[in-house]
Design a protein around this motif. Sequence first.
Motif, PDB file in Angstrom:
ATOM      1  N   ASN A  16      -5.503 -35.069 -23.969  1.00 38.74           N
ATOM      2  CA  ASN A  16      -5.926 -35.101 -24.852  1.00 38.74           C
ATOM      3  C   ASN A  16      -5.577 -36.829 -25.081  1.00 38.74           C
ATOM      4  O   ASN A  16      -4.303 -37.105 -25.642  1.00 38.74           O
ATOM      5  CB  ASN A  16      -5.235 -34.753 -26.500  1.00 38.74           C
ATOM      6  N   ASN A  60     -12.578 -36.486 -26.018  1.00 37.36           N
ATOM      7  CA  ASN A  60     -12.384 -34.959 -25.755  1.00 37.36           C
ATOM      8  C   ASN A  60     -14.022 -34.987 -25.930  1.00 37.36           C
ATOM      9  O   ASN A  60     -14.034 -35.020 -27.187  1.00 37.36           O
ATOM     10  CB  ASN A  60     -10.645 -34.740 -26.366  1.00 37.36           C
ATOM     11  N   ALA A  62     -15.341 -30.431 -25.764  1.00 34.76           N
ATOM     12  CA  ALA A  62     -15.522 -28.514 -25.695  1.00 34.76           C
ATOM     13  C   ALA A  62     -17.052 -28.933 -25.216  1.00 34.76           C
ATOM     14  O   ALA A  62     -17.392 -30.004 -24.502  1.00 34.76           O
ATOM     15  CB  ALA A  62     -15.561 -28.179 -26.694  1.00 34.76           C
ATOM     16  N   ASP A  63     -16.801 -27.874 -24.407  1.00 35.92           N
ATOM     17  CA  ASP A  63     -18.028 -27.078 -23.156  1.00 35.92           C
ATOM     18  C   ASP A  63     -19.675 -27.666 -24.349  1.00 35.92           C
ATOM     19  O   ASP A  63     -20.293 -26.345 -24.756  1.00 35.92           O
ATOM     20  CB  ASP A  63     -17.834 -25.860 -22.869  1.00 35.92           C
ATOM     21  N   GLY A  83     -13.434 -30.021 -20.873  1.00 39.64           N
ATOM     22  CA  GLY A  83     -13.199 -30.904 -22.509  1.00 39.64           C
ATOM     23  C   GLY A  83     -12.737 -32.891 -22.183  1.00 39.64           C
ATOM     24  O   GLY A  83     -12.727 -33.321 -23.165  1.00 39.64           O
ATOM     25  N   VAL A 112     -11.371 -24.275 -29.159  1.00 33.18           N
ATOM     26  CA  VAL A 112     -10.990 -24.490 -28.062  1.00 33.18           C
ATOM     27  C   VAL A 112      -9.693 -23.648 -27.984  1.00 33.18           C
ATOM     28  O   VAL A 112      -8.518 -23.733 -28.912  1.00 33.18           O
ATOM     29  CB  VAL A 112     -10.813 -25.960 -27.941  1.00 33.18           C
ATOM     30  N   SER A 132      -8.081 -27.982 -37.421  1.00 34.04           N
ATOM     31  CA  SER A 132      -8.001 -28.475 -35.720  1.00 34.04           C
ATOM     32  C   SER A 132      -6.316 -28.566 -35.640  1.00 34.04           C
ATOM     33  O   SER A 132      -6.402 -29.181 -34.067  1.00 34.04           O
ATOM     34  CB  SER A 132      -8.906 -29.606 -35.817  1.00 34.04           C
ATOM     35  N   SER A 139     -13.117 -29.333 -30.807  1.00 34.31           N
ATOM     36  CA  SER A 139     -14.097 -28.378 -30.105  1.00 34.31           C
ATOM     37  C   SER A 139     -15.661 -28.532 -30.957  1.00 34.31           C
ATOM     38  O   SER A 139     -16.791 -27.809 -31.198  1.00 34.31           O
ATOM     39  CB  SER A 139     -13.961 -27.126 -31.066  1.00 34.31           C
TER      40      SER A 139
END
Length: 457
Positions: A16, A60, A62-63, A83, A112, A132, A139
């Motif tokens: 990260n 970073n 997410a999908d 990610g 996530v 978070s 995310s």
Amino acid sequence: MAVQQSAGPDPYFPDNGDSRYRVHRYELTLDYRPGPNRLAGMARINAIAGRAALPEFQLNLADFKIGRIRVDGRQPHWTHRGGRLRIKPAKPLRAGAAFTVEIHWSGNPKPVNSPWGGIGWEELTDGALVASQPTGAPSWFPCNDRPADKASYLLSITCPSAYSVVAGGRLLTRTTKASTTTWVYEQAAPTSSYLVSLAIGKFQTVLLGDPGFGGVPMHGHIPAQLLPEFSRDFARQPAMMDLFQRLFGPYPFDEYAVVVADEEFDVPVEAQGLSLFGANHVDGARGSERLVAHELAHQWFGNSVSIADWRHIWLNEGLAKYAEWLWSERSGGRSAQQLAALAHRLLSGLPKDIRIAAPGKKAMFDDRLYERGGVTIHAIRCALGDERFFHMLRAWAGLHRGGSVTTAMFTAHVNRFADEPLDGLFDAWVHRTALPALPTLAVPARPAQPPTNAESA
């Protein structure tokens, strides 16, 4: 205050963040539809390269489906796996150069994965919520997800008009067109990515106290059916704000908001200028008042003064835990000495295998870190005495406002207020696992504050 960057990757979350550059500002434009849980977004990220040229860099995310990416208006090469969004500009970025990244993405946001379960964007029964800590920011938006990389934020969120949107920071505009409303929030103070939060739901909004001229506006956003209980449970938050400003220095942000979701949470979660509670924390009997104090204290310790990396989380949680005890002491409850004794007794019966200065990723949120962190701060107070202790706390919050810190920095700061170095105290309490003896205040605790109007609410 300049942000103190850590030298390399976070040792607990090496995938990260990217320490080779820093972000100055995020401008996020989001469109969210609660029914299908559909998010479309555009981010404009203003950043500055570090001391070396950047042939490529990482964010970073997410999908999500990526629509387009531009670096200074030009199309880069990029990959998006696991990610991690790796971007290679058309030309390497010069050392120290300012650059702008534009990213469009869309998809169905979801938490996530983490060692503590799913974190980040959570779809609720009727709305959504973002909490978070520590690594959930990707995310819902692309970010340099490291606590030391703090930036300002402009958030524009469009959703159906039946829903309210609450974010940390100042609400600039709210514009309704047809069936949707766009909410624009500004968080000007430097903010870590994990501390950017959103709540989307059907809330009733109330003003907590009268901030008066120059005061801090505080609002509660709660489900209408919980308003009677909320009004009692949070009645003393304005008094907490007054006390903490006296003890820690001026509140570091423009406003403070509390959101109560119509869901149950294991624990409340702080964000910058905002704290998130579950319906189970509202009982009409002030059963969670210590948590109200804890989350408010994080605005100074954890949010304004942030940690350089996650090894130092005891600084956030130990100081917020001690703020609970200070509120109890000053509002007619048990003294900090009594509460430290209870925590010490609890710790004495638990395994003694945690070093709070570097607890390891698995123990970051261990109850022992919170309790031992609180007793450590009490030990510092006992060693310094009240006058120098509170002077030390105010100076710490003021000197590092908007910045990032480490345990070594806190040790050096405390030593400046001591007659002789307290390195032995820090070694015993912070760097070793054995439990030292209970510290004791040399002078009686200060008397409780006189009752306030809120006392009888």
